[in-house]
Scaffold this motif. Structure first.
Motif, PDB file in Angstrom:
ATOM      1  N   UNK A 272     -35.382 -30.337  70.762  1.00 51.61           N
ATOM      2  CA  UNK A 272     -34.393 -31.045  71.597  1.00 51.61           C
ATOM      3  C   UNK A 272     -33.308 -31.763  70.802  1.00 51.61           C
ATOM      4  N   UNK A 273     -33.681 -32.628  69.878  1.00 50.20           N
ATOM      5  CA  UNK A 273     -32.706 -33.463  69.160  1.00 50.20           C
ATOM      6  C   UNK A 273     -32.264 -32.739  67.892  1.00 50.20           C
ATOM      7  N   UNK A 274     -30.959 -32.568  67.670  1.00 48.61           N
ATOM      8  CA  UNK A 274     -30.503 -31.815  66.496  1.00 48.61           C
ATOM      9  C   UNK A 274     -30.933 -32.469  65.186  1.00 48.61           C
ATOM     10  N   UNK A 275     -31.179 -31.641  64.185  1.00 50.80           N
ATOM     11  CA  UNK A 275     -31.475 -32.147  62.847  1.00 50.80           C
ATOM     12  C   UNK A 275     -30.175 -32.591  62.176  1.00 50.80           C
ATOM     13  N   UNK A 276     -30.309 -33.254  61.055  1.00 46.33           N
ATOM     14  CA  UNK A 276     -29.132 -33.729  60.329  1.00 46.33           C
ATOM     15  C   UNK A 276     -28.265 -32.575  59.812  1.00 46.33           C
ATOM     16  N   UNK A 277     -28.857 -31.381  59.689  1.00 41.99           N
ATOM     17  CA  UNK A 277     -28.084 -30.216  59.268  1.00 41.99           C
ATOM     18  C   UNK A 277     -26.954 -29.916  60.239  1.00 41.99           C
ATOM     19  N   UNK A 278     -27.146 -30.247  61.515  1.00 45.52           N
ATOM     20  CA  UNK A 278     -26.088 -30.021  62.500  1.00 45.52           C
ATOM     21  C   UNK A 278     -24.828 -30.830  62.173  1.00 45.52           C
TER      22      UNK A 278
END
Length: 390
Positions: A272-278
């Protein structure tokens, strides 16, 4: 984030529950035939099948529905009704083989009683009444603690509590209080009462993370032959931090090495919640190549920390794409090293933002393998087609 808590009245609560019982009785969506839902009577099945004669396998992603938000107002039930319309439009246009609920199915922090399963049932109703199997994962709002409205502490006081009548997966009085509903309860009720659900609790040693599991998409002519593996991960929020833990990352690594040791079979990942890579690949201002999408209206709201999952994913040549929700104003896909990072499209009328609603569609083709995606909008139009397997 949902809309803020506002005025609450006893009559509003009563009207709401009358409304909810009425829509549940008719299957919730536009004169759908009444459905009968019973306890699961077939074994859990990890395998999904490609269509016969080489047809593609199509998936609809429904993200950030936020059912049950501001339920004590006229606004709240109307948004849920509108969300059903969006899902119905997408399902009728696309006729998918599978649906994935990509988190924030409900807005638990707006729920005055332990009735989250009632709203969860409403959210999956358009899929269930059409006989389409599905899987779900958790978002940060699905088991968030209830937020007490300040109005309840004024002269009018805390209102009398009206409990929903018995329905397919909620049994009223004994659970009718202000404590909310936790992840494990929501998942148990979905699994126990829905034969079409492929959702799972996941390994107990990953608790409090719940929805961690893998499903296999099998060849139409050989059930044991995997065409793709779909991994589902709980990215936290609500009752615990917004993070994919190192334990979850290690579970993924071991599981992937066990079932796909040579990385021969393509892999697709959902949370659900994007990783920091996004944040690293996010386009500035509009959406421009190599990214593909139609809206880029806010900054990426990433997980609190990176605990190793992305390092594992980029080392596996079989991982084609990661799909997330959470940011209602983003719907782009951008390349990141050897894979794609994609947002879904805000499907629900609950939650923040007034951008047109829709759903991301995935299409898997077996021979040769391809993973294609596009966005189907609530008005029936299509945009942002992209090939994610090249």
């Amino acid at each position: 984030m949902g809309k803020s808590l506002t005025h609450f009245s006893v009559q509003s609560v009563l009207n709401l529950y009358v409304h909810l019982q009425a829509v549940l009785t008719v299957g919730f969506a536009f004169s759908q035939p009444q459905e009968t839902i019973g306890l699961r009577t077939t074994p859990e099945n990890d395998h999904l099948r490609m269509r016969a004669a080489g047809g593609p396998f199509k998936i609809s992603l429904f993200a950030d529905l936020h059912f049950g938000e501001n339920a004590w107002t006229d606004w709240g039930p109307l948004q849920d009704f509108n969300s059903v319309k969006v899902m119905s439009t997408v399902l009728d246009h696309e006729t998918p083989d599978f649906v994935i609920y990509l988190g924030d199915v409900i807005t638990a922090n707006n729920m005055a009683v332990a009735n989250a399963s009632l709203y969860w049932d409403q959210a999956i109703s358009p899929t269930r009444v059409r006989g389409i199997p599905w899987a779900s994962i958790f978002g940060n709002h699905d088991d968030a603690p209830f937020e007490w409205p300040l109005d309840w502490f004024s002269d009018s006081g805390i209102p009398q509590l009206f409990c929903p009548a018995v329905n397919s997966s909620y049994s009223g009085e004994e659970e009718c209080d202000f404590r909310g509903t936790h992840r494990i309860e929501l998942m148990k009720k979905e699994i126990d009462y829905n034969v079409l659900s492929h959702s799972k609790n996941g390994p107990k040693d990953l608790w409090p993370s719940i929805s961690n599991y893998v499903l296999q998409v099998s060849s139409s002519h050989d059930r044991q032959m995997a065409v793709a593996y779909m991994y589902f991960l709980d990215s936290g929020g609500g009752s615990y931090p917004e993070v994919i833990s190192s334990a979850q990352a290690e579970w993924f690594r071991h599981k992937a090495e066990e079932i796909n040791p040579d990385s021969r079979v393509p892999e697709i990942v959902f949370w659900h919640i994007p990783s920091k890579a996004y944040k690293k690949v996010a386009p500035w201002f509009g959406v421009h190549k190599p990214c593909v999408g139609s809206i880029n209206k806010e900054s990426v709201a990433a997980q609190e920390a990176e605990m190793g999952i992305m390092k594992i994913l980029v080392k596996r040549t079989s991982v084609k794409a990661v799909f997330v929700g959470h940011n209602h104003g983003l719907d782009w896909c951008c390349p990141y090293q050897n894979l794609w990072l994609c947002f879904a499209r805000h499907t629900g009328y609950g939650g923040y933002g007034n951008w047109p609603r829709g759903a991301r569609i995935l299409e898997i083709t077996e021979q040769p393998f391809s993973l294609k995606s596009w966005i189907r909008m609530e008005d029936g139009s299509v945009n942002s087609e992209v090939i994610l397997s090249s």
